[in-house]
Design a protein around this motif. Sequence first.
Motif, PDB file in Angstrom:
ATOM      1  N   GLU A  42       0.842  -1.186   0.000  1.00  0.00           N
ATOM      2  CA  GLU A  42       0.000   0.000   0.000  1.00  0.00           C
ATOM      3  C   GLU A  42       0.890   1.253   0.000  1.00  0.00           C
ATOM      4  O   GLU A  42       2.046   1.201   0.435  1.00  0.00           O
ATOM      5  N   PRO A  43       0.373   2.402  -0.484  1.00  0.00           N
ATOM      6  CA  PRO A  43       1.187   3.631  -0.478  1.00  0.00           C
ATOM      7  C   PRO A  43       1.720   3.992   0.907  1.00  0.00           C
ATOM      8  O   PRO A  43       2.865   4.427   1.045  1.00  0.00           O
ATOM      9  N   LEU A  44       0.900   3.828   1.949  1.00  0.00           N
ATOM     10  CA  LEU A  44       1.350   4.148   3.301  1.00  0.00           C
ATOM     11  C   LEU A  44       2.516   3.265   3.725  1.00  0.00           C
ATOM     12  O   LEU A  44       3.447   3.723   4.393  1.00  0.00           O
ATOM     13  N   GLN A  45       2.487   1.994   3.334  1.00  0.00           N
ATOM     14  CA  GLN A  45       3.584   1.089   3.676  1.00  0.00           C
ATOM     15  C   GLN A  45       4.876   1.488   2.961  1.00  0.00           C
ATOM     16  O   GLN A  45       5.963   1.436   3.565  1.00  0.00           O
ATOM     17  N   VAL A  46       4.775   1.911   1.711  1.00  0.00           N
ATOM     18  CA  VAL A  46       5.960   2.369   0.986  1.00  0.00           C
ATOM     19  C   VAL A  46       6.531   3.625   1.641  1.00  0.00           C
ATOM     20  O   VAL A  46       7.752   3.770   1.801  1.00  0.00           O
ATOM     21  N   CYS A  47       5.652   4.524   2.055  1.00  0.00           N
ATOM     22  CA  CYS A  47       6.103   5.752   2.722  1.00  0.00           C
ATOM     23  C   CYS A  47       6.845   5.423   4.015  1.00  0.00           C
ATOM     24  O   CYS A  47       7.901   6.008   4.306  1.00  0.00           O
ATOM     25  N   ASN A  48       6.302   4.499   4.801  1.00  0.00           N
ATOM     26  CA  ASN A  48       6.965   4.125   6.054  1.00  0.00           C
ATOM     27  C   ASN A  48       8.309   3.451   5.801  1.00  0.00           C
ATOM     28  O   ASN A  48       9.259   3.642   6.562  1.00  0.00           O
ATOM     29  N   LEU A  49       8.396   2.663   4.743  1.00  0.00           N
ATOM     30  CA  LEU A  49       9.668   2.030   4.411  1.00  0.00           C
ATOM     31  C   LEU A  49      10.712   3.074   4.022  1.00  0.00           C
ATOM     32  O   LEU A  49      11.876   3.009   4.456  1.00  0.00           O
ATOM     33  N   LEU A  50      10.307   4.062   3.221  1.00  0.00           N
ATOM     34  CA  LEU A  50      11.229   5.133   2.832  1.00  0.00           C
ATOM     35  C   LEU A  50      11.668   5.960   4.044  1.00  0.00           C
ATOM     36  O   LEU A  50      12.839   6.345   4.158  1.00  0.00           O
ATOM     37  N   ARG A  51      10.754   6.233   4.948  1.00  0.00           N
ATOM     38  CA  ARG A  51      11.104   7.005   6.151  1.00  0.00           C
ATOM     39  C   ARG A  51      12.103   6.247   7.011  1.00  0.00           C
ATOM     40  O   ARG A  51      13.018   6.843   7.596  1.00  0.00           O
ATOM     41  N   THR A  52      11.933   4.926   7.113  1.00  0.00           N
ATOM     42  CA  THR A  52      12.875   4.125   7.904  1.00  0.00           C
ATOM     43  C   THR A  52      14.250   4.112   7.263  1.00  0.00           C
ATOM     44  O   THR A  52      15.271   4.253   7.947  1.00  0.00           O
ATOM     45  N   PHE A  53      14.311   3.928   5.939  1.00  0.00           N
ATOM     46  CA  PHE A  53      15.602   3.948   5.247  1.00  0.00           C
ATOM     47  C   PHE A  53      16.298   5.295   5.442  1.00  0.00           C
ATOM     48  O   PHE A  53      17.521   5.358   5.640  1.00  0.00           O
ATOM     49  N   ALA A  54      15.515   6.379   5.385  1.00  0.00           N
ATOM     50  CA  ALA A  54      16.112   7.705   5.548  1.00  0.00           C
ATOM     51  C   ALA A  54      16.611   7.905   6.973  1.00  0.00           C
ATOM     52  O   ALA A  54      17.666   8.500   7.187  1.00  0.00           O
ATOM     53  N   ARG A  55      15.871   7.432   7.941  1.00  0.00           N
ATOM     54  CA  ARG A  55      16.289   7.598   9.344  1.00  0.00           C
ATOM     55  C   ARG A  55      17.633   6.933   9.598  1.00  0.00           C
ATOM     56  O   ARG A  55      18.504   7.491  10.260  1.00  0.00           O
ATOM     57  N   LEU A  56      17.802   5.738   9.052  1.00  0.00           N
ATOM     58  CA  LEU A  56      19.037   4.990   9.288  1.00  0.00           C
ATOM     59  C   LEU A  56      20.134   5.324   8.285  1.00  0.00           C
ATOM     60  O   LEU A  56      21.276   4.897   8.468  1.00  0.00           O
TER      61      LEU A  56
END
Length: 637
Positions: free
Chosen positions: A366-380
């Motif tokens: 889902e779009p929300l899941q992709v957004c959360n994955l991108l946010r996690t990659f950016a955080r780390l």
Amino acid sequence: MASRLLFRYARLLSRASSQASHASARLLPPVTGSAELQRAKGWPWVPDRLMCETKPKEDVPIAIPPRTKLDTLVENAATPEDVLSAWKQHPGNSNQAAIALVAWIQLTMKTKGKSDQHVPELMKDPRLQNMMNTLSKGVSWAWNNSLVSVLKSLWLINVPSTDLVLSAVLNELLWRSRRLTYRQLCYVADWGAHRKGQQDVVLVNAVVKQLELRWTEITDARTVSALMSKADRMTPVLMERLEDKALELAEGFTGEEIRKVCVSLATQRRRSVPLLRALSYHLLQKPSSEFTTPLMIDIAFAYASLNFHNTLVFQRMASELLPRLPELSPEDIVRFAKSLGFLKWLHMRLFEGFAEHYTANSQKYEPLQVCNLLRTFARLGFYPSKEEEFYSKAHLMLEESFSGLDPFLQTDVVWSLCVLQQAKPHYLVALLQPNHVSKLSSKTRSVGSPSQAVSYKWKLLQIAATLRLEHPGSSDTSLSVPSVSAWSNSAKVSAMKNSLRDALQSFVGGKSEAVRTAVVTVYGWTIDGEMVVDCDNKPVDLSMLKAPHLMSRGGGDEALPAGARRLAFVAWEFANFGSKSKDLLGCFTMMKRHLQLAGFIVVEVPFYEWLDLKTDWQKSAYLKDKIGKAVAEEMAK
């Protein structure tokens, strides 16, 4: 000495009692009563057994009622009709009615399913009504176990609170709450935790009070985990005592019980470090069969919520999860990745697996899941090895759903793409338009906190900096940047930053014109110190030099002298790094990149070096050495 005297006195009393009893046996009945009366007045009664003897008292046998034909028929019943037929042929007492009612409900749920839509019609059977009347009239004679089982069964089929049988059972258990065993109290508290009826709430509260008073009776880990999983109905005092009991019984917890306790602690925000350490240790001893996927996801969530780090547990979960990645759902992938992101723990192989899972199953996300994955990659600060394939699918999904996202989420996703160096100019321009800025500001005022408002304002400045520094000439940002540049930084300054700023003032001999500290830039970053050095690395007067990076548009009109270099001193604290790592988190790598693109030579001061310096002389020597190395590296490029 006192014990000896007491022993002799007890023996004399025993003899006197024995002689008096023999003498009374020889007297006539009227005299016997007089002798007994005199002995009772003069001597306290003492048993023939000496006080020093430890002979155990014989248990009084419990009178168990004989087994009847009804008991046999109910036990062997295969259908609800068998139970009703047995009751009609051999009606029994209230306790037998309770047992038969429980058996009927269990068989009904087994044959009709867990849906309670057929139950009201079935309960109109006259045989069942007779059984329930027998129970309600003689409820005080039913056994505790039978009443507790009846209560559970009636709750399972959602009998209304106005029902006479349920009301009678609730009242009787309320009166008996002090006589129930601890296990029975736990059952009632567990089953009734989410009941809303008035009588249900009264009973559960009384049971919880008894649990609080009798918590020392707990002897098994299962009871502790069951009670802690219903923490929303437990009092803070009881939760503290349950935590103590869990710490005592932690060795006997199964993996599932450890999961329940950790999730309960997370939902209640109870960061009991000794208990979490004990549970982590015993979790590591469990075999792989107990490391189920739901357990690992929930443990990661609990540790992230409580900010509890245990590298051995993370490594074990990563090794257990890697072979299962193809079988996981997108929801499991995102939840686990998000928890590790909050913990700032980066496992390269595992995150590569997350990226490959998305690439292979992008249509399921889902779009929300992709957004959360991108946010996690950016955080780390994680960059997939197959970036082009991963981000091409991510951009395709964002193009289709970006306009429908929440303004907060839009800002977070674009900011994350800026960190990962994957932001396209049209994303950045869209977020810097006045309508988006005003929409974000109004929503922050209505549903956000002041700290959240400041955070999003600075994110917009950093997005504008990305557009200006990394995509020069792509768009005119003169209209959008001033709308956010008036915001000020209200973050608290740490002790390390204060120490570095004081050391910079001392390094230049207290000359305010040679150094600036706490510099707020138009790029959305605050640097701890700014200095301009000549070709010999000596500080020069920067008050008259141009400073286009200053938020307040300060500085002079003179250009930077030939051979001079502008330095930015940045203190990297413990929170700026990943867990057990010396690698900066994503947003701080972006800060370093932006400052370098703006013309600064970044002088990094990590906490693990700065905190070892004790004297002012050591700090000045350290700064001089760091300046020399930073300038040399820049010249080598």
